[in-house]
Design a protein around this motif. Sequence first.
Motif, PDB file in Angstrom:
ATOM      1  N   ALA A 127       0.733  -1.091  -0.035  1.00 17.53           N
ATOM      2  CA  ALA A 127      -0.126   0.033   0.014  1.00 17.53           C
ATOM      3  C   ALA A 127       0.813   1.438   0.057  1.00 17.53           C
ATOM      4  O   ALA A 127       0.581   2.099  -0.818  1.00 17.53           O
ATOM      5  N   PHE A 128       2.027   1.216   0.782  1.00 23.11           N
ATOM      6  CA  PHE A 128       2.721   2.421   0.645  1.00 23.11           C
ATOM      7  C   PHE A 128       3.449   2.489  -0.571  1.00 23.11           C
ATOM      8  O   PHE A 128       3.478   4.058  -1.016  1.00 23.11           O
ATOM      9  N   VAL A 129       3.864   1.494  -1.381  1.00 22.15           N
ATOM     10  CA  VAL A 129       4.513   1.743  -2.633  1.00 22.15           C
ATOM     11  C   VAL A 129       3.294   2.142  -3.701  1.00 22.15           C
ATOM     12  O   VAL A 129       3.521   3.238  -4.432  1.00 22.15           O
ATOM     13  N   PRO A 305      19.348  -0.542  -1.382  1.00 22.77           N
ATOM     14  CA  PRO A 305      18.775  -0.162  -2.635  1.00 22.77           C
ATOM     15  C   PRO A 305      17.209   0.270  -2.709  1.00 22.77           C
ATOM     16  O   PRO A 305      17.034   1.192  -3.385  1.00 22.77           O
ATOM     17  N   TRP A 306      16.635  -0.315  -1.655  1.00 17.53           N
ATOM     18  CA  TRP A 306      15.153  -0.118  -1.634  1.00 17.53           C
ATOM     19  C   TRP A 306      14.821   1.047  -0.733  1.00 17.53           C
ATOM     20  O   TRP A 306      13.491   1.946  -1.119  1.00 17.53           O
ATOM     21  N   VAL A 307      15.645   1.639   0.280  1.00 14.31           N
ATOM     22  CA  VAL A 307      15.561   2.819   0.631  1.00 14.31           C
ATOM     23  C   VAL A 307      15.888   3.787  -0.232  1.00 14.31           C
ATOM     24  O   VAL A 307      14.867   4.723  -0.316  1.00 14.31           O
ATOM     25  N   ILE A 308      16.705   3.858  -0.921  1.00 15.53           N
ATOM     26  CA  ILE A 308      16.923   4.835  -2.190  1.00 15.53           C
ATOM     27  C   ILE A 308      15.895   4.774  -3.006  1.00 15.53           C
ATOM     28  O   ILE A 308      15.337   5.931  -3.465  1.00 15.53           O
ATOM     29  N   LEU A 309      15.331   3.521  -3.330  1.00 16.03           N
ATOM     30  CA  LEU A 309      14.179   3.467  -4.360  1.00 16.03           C
ATOM     31  C   LEU A 309      12.919   4.415  -3.824  1.00 16.03           C
ATOM     32  O   LEU A 309      12.351   4.955  -4.485  1.00 16.03           O
ATOM     33  N   THR A 310      12.715   4.024  -2.484  1.00 23.84           N
ATOM     34  CA  THR A 310      11.653   4.549  -1.808  1.00 23.84           C
ATOM     35  C   THR A 310      11.784   6.196  -1.766  1.00 23.84           C
ATOM     36  O   THR A 310      10.811   6.857  -2.116  1.00 23.84           O
ATOM     37  N   ALA A 311      12.911   6.532  -1.519  1.00 27.29           N
ATOM     38  CA  ALA A 311      13.204   8.291  -1.366  1.00 27.29           C
ATOM     39  C   ALA A 311      13.255   8.669  -2.784  1.00 27.29           C
ATOM     40  O   ALA A 311      12.311   9.737  -2.820  1.00 27.29           O
ATOM     41  N   PHE A 312      13.350   8.033  -3.771  1.00 29.28           N
ATOM     42  CA  PHE A 312      13.371   8.496  -5.337  1.00 29.28           C
ATOM     43  C   PHE A 312      11.943   8.627  -5.637  1.00 29.28           C
ATOM     44  O   PHE A 312      11.589   9.585  -6.399  1.00 29.28           O
ATOM     45  N   ILE A 313      11.150   7.584  -5.454  1.00 27.66           N
ATOM     46  CA  ILE A 313       9.824   7.715  -6.114  1.00 27.66           C
ATOM     47  C   ILE A 313       8.935   8.784  -5.236  1.00 27.66           C
ATOM     48  O   ILE A 313       7.961   9.396  -5.649  1.00 27.66           O
ATOM     49  N   LEU A 314       9.379   8.819  -3.787  1.00 34.19           N
ATOM     50  CA  LEU A 314       8.541   9.795  -2.970  1.00 34.19           C
ATOM     51  C   LEU A 314       8.927  11.111  -3.532  1.00 34.19           C
ATOM     52  O   LEU A 314       7.954  11.796  -3.763  1.00 34.19           O
ATOM     53  N   CYS A 315      10.194  11.576  -3.743  1.00 30.88           N
ATOM     54  CA  CYS A 315      10.395  12.524  -4.391  1.00 30.88           C
ATOM     55  C   CYS A 315      10.173  12.808  -5.772  1.00 30.88           C
ATOM     56  O   CYS A 315       9.572  13.952  -6.027  1.00 30.88           O
ATOM     57  N   TRP A 316      10.138  12.046  -6.448  1.00 23.81           N
ATOM     58  CA  TRP A 316       9.827  12.091  -7.842  1.00 23.81           C
ATOM     59  C   TRP A 316       8.228  12.320  -7.862  1.00 23.81           C
ATOM     60  O   TRP A 316       7.739  12.870  -9.226  1.00 23.81           O
ATOM     61  N   GLY A 317       7.463  12.025  -7.171  1.00 24.13           N
ATOM     62  CA  GLY A 317       5.950  11.976  -7.301  1.00 24.13           C
ATOM     63  C   GLY A 317       5.366  13.348  -6.706  1.00 24.13           C
ATOM     64  O   GLY A 317       4.296  13.743  -6.982  1.00 24.13           O
ATOM     65  N   THR A 370      11.134   6.811 -14.640  1.00 26.01           N
ATOM     66  CA  THR A 370      12.427   7.328 -14.923  1.00 26.01           C
ATOM     67  C   THR A 370      13.107   7.439 -13.316  1.00 26.01           C
ATOM     68  O   THR A 370      14.348   7.360 -13.212  1.00 26.01           O
ATOM     69  N   GLY A 371      12.389   7.833 -12.565  1.00 26.98           N
ATOM     70  CA  GLY A 371      12.677   8.029 -11.223  1.00 26.98           C
ATOM     71  C   GLY A 371      13.135   6.567 -10.564  1.00 26.98           C
ATOM     72  O   GLY A 371      14.064   6.603 -10.046  1.00 26.98           O
ATOM     73  N   ILE A 372      12.548   5.506 -10.913  1.00 22.26           N
ATOM     74  CA  ILE A 372      13.127   4.175 -10.563  1.00 22.26           C
ATOM     75  C   ILE A 372      14.391   3.806 -11.351  1.00 22.26           C
ATOM     76  O   ILE A 372      15.390   3.182 -10.632  1.00 22.26           O
ATOM     77  N   LEU A 373      14.405   4.093 -12.469  1.00 23.89           N
ATOM     78  CA  LEU A 373      15.784   3.920 -12.956  1.00 23.89           C
ATOM     79  C   LEU A 373      16.950   4.824 -12.494  1.00 23.89           C
ATOM     80  O   LEU A 373      17.910   4.240 -12.254  1.00 23.89           O
ATOM     81  N   ALA A 374      16.495   6.088 -12.046  1.00 23.16           N
ATOM     82  CA  ALA A 374      17.606   6.844 -11.457  1.00 23.16           C
ATOM     83  C   ALA A 374      18.104   6.266 -10.210  1.00 23.16           C
ATOM     84  O   ALA A 374      19.398   6.254  -9.916  1.00 23.16           O
ATOM     85  N   ALA A 375      17.042   5.845  -9.342  1.00 21.01           N
ATOM     86  CA  ALA A 375      17.170   5.042  -8.294  1.00 21.01           C
ATOM     87  C   ALA A 375      18.008   3.799  -8.277  1.00 21.01           C
ATOM     88  O   ALA A 375      19.077   3.451  -7.726  1.00 21.01           O
ATOM     89  N   ALA A 376      17.826   3.099  -9.447  1.00 17.96           N
ATOM     90  CA  ALA A 376      18.540   1.881  -9.580  1.00 17.96           C
ATOM     91  C   ALA A 376      20.044   2.305 -10.009  1.00 17.96           C
ATOM     92  O   ALA A 376      20.880   1.355  -9.729  1.00 17.96           O
ATOM     93  N   LEU A 377      20.151   3.274 -10.596  1.00 22.80           N
ATOM     94  CA  LEU A 377      21.501   3.635 -11.283  1.00 22.80           C
ATOM     95  C   LEU A 377      22.612   4.234  -9.863  1.00 22.80           C
ATOM     96  O   LEU A 377      23.448   3.752  -9.623  1.00 22.80           O
ATOM     97  N   VAL A 378      21.705   4.765  -8.989  1.00 21.91           N
ATOM     98  CA  VAL A 378      22.351   5.378  -7.941  1.00 21.91           C
ATOM     99  C   VAL A 378      22.684   4.038  -6.738  1.00 21.91           C
ATOM    100  O   VAL A 378      23.934   3.831  -6.656  1.00 21.91           O
ATOM    101  N   ALA A 379      21.807   3.301  -6.758  1.00 19.18           N
ATOM    102  CA  ALA A 379      21.907   2.090  -5.987  1.00 19.18           C
ATOM    103  C   ALA A 379      23.116   1.136  -6.783  1.00 19.18           C
ATOM    104  O   ALA A 379      23.764   0.556  -5.871  1.00 19.18           O
ATOM    105  N   GLY A 380      23.033   1.066  -7.929  1.00 16.23           N
ATOM    106  CA  GLY A 380      24.097   0.235  -8.632  1.00 16.23           C
ATOM    107  C   GLY A 380      25.505   0.468  -8.399  1.00 16.23           C
ATOM    108  O   GLY A 380      26.408  -0.139  -7.937  1.00 16.23           O
ATOM    109  N   PHE A 381      25.551   1.808  -8.502  1.00 16.24           N
ATOM    110  CA  PHE A 381      26.953   2.374  -8.174  1.00 16.24           C
ATOM    111  C   PHE A 381      27.452   2.252  -6.758  1.00 16.24           C
ATOM    112  O   PHE A 381      28.588   1.963  -6.426  1.00 16.24           O
ATOM    113  N   ALA A 382      26.379   2.226  -5.854  1.00 16.08           N
ATOM    114  CA  ALA A 382      26.717   2.332  -4.309  1.00 16.08           C
ATOM    115  C   ALA A 382      26.897   0.829  -3.998  1.00 16.08           C
ATOM    116  O   ALA A 382      27.664   0.430  -3.176  1.00 16.08           O
TER     117      ALA A 382
END
Length: 550
Positions: A127-129, A305-317, A370-382
Amino acid sequence: MTPWPQNYDPFGNVVLSTLVAAIPIIILLGAIALLHIRIHLAALGGLVAALALAVGVCHMPMDIAAATTVYGAAYGLFPIGWIILNVIFLYQLTVQRGLFDILRDSLARVAPDARIQLILIAFAFGAFVEGMAGFGTPVAITGVILIQLGFKPLHACGLALIANTAPVAFGSLGIPITTLGQVAGLDVHQLSAMIGRQLPFFSFVIPFWIVAAFDGWRGLRAVWPAALTAGLAFAIPQFLVSNFHGPWLVDIVAGSSAIIATILLLCVWQPREIMRLDKPVDSDGATIKDSGPLTRKRVAFAWMPWVILTAFILCWGLPKTQKSLDRIASPELVMPHLHLRVQRMPPVVPAGEKPEPAVFKFHYLSATGTGILAAALVAGFAMGFTPVAMLRAYAHTLWRVRFSLLTIAAMLALGNVTKYAGTDATLGIALAHTGTLYPFFGTLLGWLGVALTGSDTASNVLFGSLQKITAQQLGLSPILMGAANSAGGVMGKMVDAQSIVVASTATNWYGHEDSILRYVFWHSLALATLMGIFVYLQAYVAPFTALVVK
């Protein structure tokens, strides 16, 4: 050019026109559930039938029919397919680094009982997602996690779909409701409040429902405190935020409340007998090994990675973020041979309504994917991936989801053809001719709309005006029936082919969509029927009428 007018009764016989209008849907669902045809082939078969019906029976011009198909397929690939592709990409990166195994084991330690994992992940976290992203994102993410925890693919897919009903109307920062308000000319805050007086009763029930579906009544008796806690912690904020703030933050607040409340409960209570699943297996059938000692550092890194994803989606939205990104680049393509070429007619819309627009909004920067892709790239480098390694992983992901993308494109093309041809409105008008029973059948109209289009937003666009007009003709509250379209629609989310494909792809169970459909169908129909009864009581029976927003 003079717009082509839709004809909702091409045979001059309501019964015959309605039966013929249902043919593409019968072909689609029958091919999946009864004939066990691969879903991308079934979707293409349904599309061919819809085109034949549009051109041969409804006499839609060929160029409009072709443009409608392309327009729908493009929308299927963007933004929906774009979300799925990038979610699976992030998942693949975490699997390659072994982090998903650690995440799985850490969740198992917090909630060792499989039934409570279901409540915590599929219901609360999903539900949060949904509140941030929608468009199948929560089903993809929670389905993957459940598989890794040892759930069988059918349960991971089916139960993730059932659990995703409660938050859908308020998904993606309230887009279904704000869209309904725009289309039907209804107040957004009143719609939010009305839906907030319908869905919480069902949101409270859903945790009990998914546990019972998974482990029966005996299993429910063992973990009812967790179901009660999550249900109340979700339903109460859902009511309060929707009624006193609006539709935008409902799922984020309610979902996070349910997560926190359930975890706090587990600190002081655990079921007497812990239900543990068999060791999970990977896509090749090999048993997944234990991830090793769960130190704080390893667990934090696995969740990173999932914290990064959550933060990106939240900010992107956030609306400010969306507007800023759209100012940089937000191309929009007016669809040739379709834009303003189709005229919807009464009673679906008021007389004199403008022709249907067809503008493809390619807002590639502000898109959730696109927000998810950006999160994936940041998480990937991390996680230590090189650009070349990530590019290789992305190519592998694209190949993995190729049939899913084809299916989603075909499904959205099918939905668009039925929309612009008017055959879905033919089905809707048939339900609108039910007189005093309309509150019940009008709710099922929302269910039908989501089952056809795969989106509560699309269903509200499709039937929002019809609900308002019919309600006014019958002396019912337009706010009640507009809300019923969206609230009833959430129950159709689990049976639409698009959502089923998202679930099967995410869990690497593509090709078994027929099993998923049969598993969730009766749950969907039962919940939609209960919602229809509830709306009927709101329309006519005290004290339920007191819940109607005036």
